[in-house]
Design a protein around this motif. Structure first.
Motif, short mmCIF file in Angstrom:
data_model
loop_
_atom_site.label_atom_id
_atom_site.label_comp_id
_atom_site.label_asym_id
_atom_site.label_seq_id
_atom_site.Cartn_x
_atom_site.Cartn_y
_atom_site.Cartn_z
N HIS A 1 0.84 -1.20 0.00
CA HIS A 1 0.00 0.00 0.00
C HIS A 1 0.88 1.25 0.00
N ASP A 2 1.89 1.25 0.86
CA ASP A 2 2.82 2.38 0.89
C ASP A 2 3.55 2.52 -0.45
N ARG A 3 3.95 1.38 -1.00
CA ARG A 3 4.65 1.38 -2.29
C ARG A 3 3.76 1.92 -3.40
N ARG A 4 2.48 1.54 -3.41
CA ARG A 4 1.54 2.02 -4.43
C ARG A 4 1.43 3.54 -4.39
N HIS A 5 1.35 4.11 -3.19
CA HIS A 5 1.24 5.56 -3.07
C HIS A 5 2.55 6.25 -3.43
N ALA A 6 3.67 5.63 -3.10
CA ALA A 6 4.98 6.23 -3.40
C ALA A 6 5.30 6.19 -4.89
N GLU A 7 4.98 5.08 -5.56
CA GLU A 7 5.34 4.90 -6.97
C GLU A 7 4.33 5.48 -7.94
#
Length: 86
Positions: A45-51
């Motif tokens: 989830h964090d990766r989706r928002h960051a990328e």
């Protein structure tokens, strides 16, 4: 009820359990509904928002529209409009 069910599904990116329902597109983009969610573990989830959507979903070889539609269909097949038993 639907978001509670999404939370107990495996992450669509890595198959881990303990997920957050991620709205796709994110709620901040305006046109969102709870049935347009996918389960993502906290890391993904964090990766989706960051990328961002494009790079994240490409790295997962997944199409979020197909994922949300498939999840919603599974839920309706199992529970219809009833509350899930959890």
């Amino acid at each position: 009820a639907y978001l509670a069910w999404v939370r107990v599904q495996p992450c669509v990116a890595c198959a881990e359990y303990g997920c957050d329902p991620h709205h796709e597109p994110p709620r901040s983009h305006g046109d969102w509904h709870d049935h347009l969610t996918v389960p993502l573990c906290r890391r993904c989830h964090d990766r989706r928002h960051a990328e961002g959507a494009g790079p994240f979903w490409k790295s997962c070889a997944a199409e979020p529209d197909l994922l949300t539609a498939g999840l919603r269909a599974r839920y309706l097949e199992a529970y219809g409009d009833d509350e899930p038993p959890f």
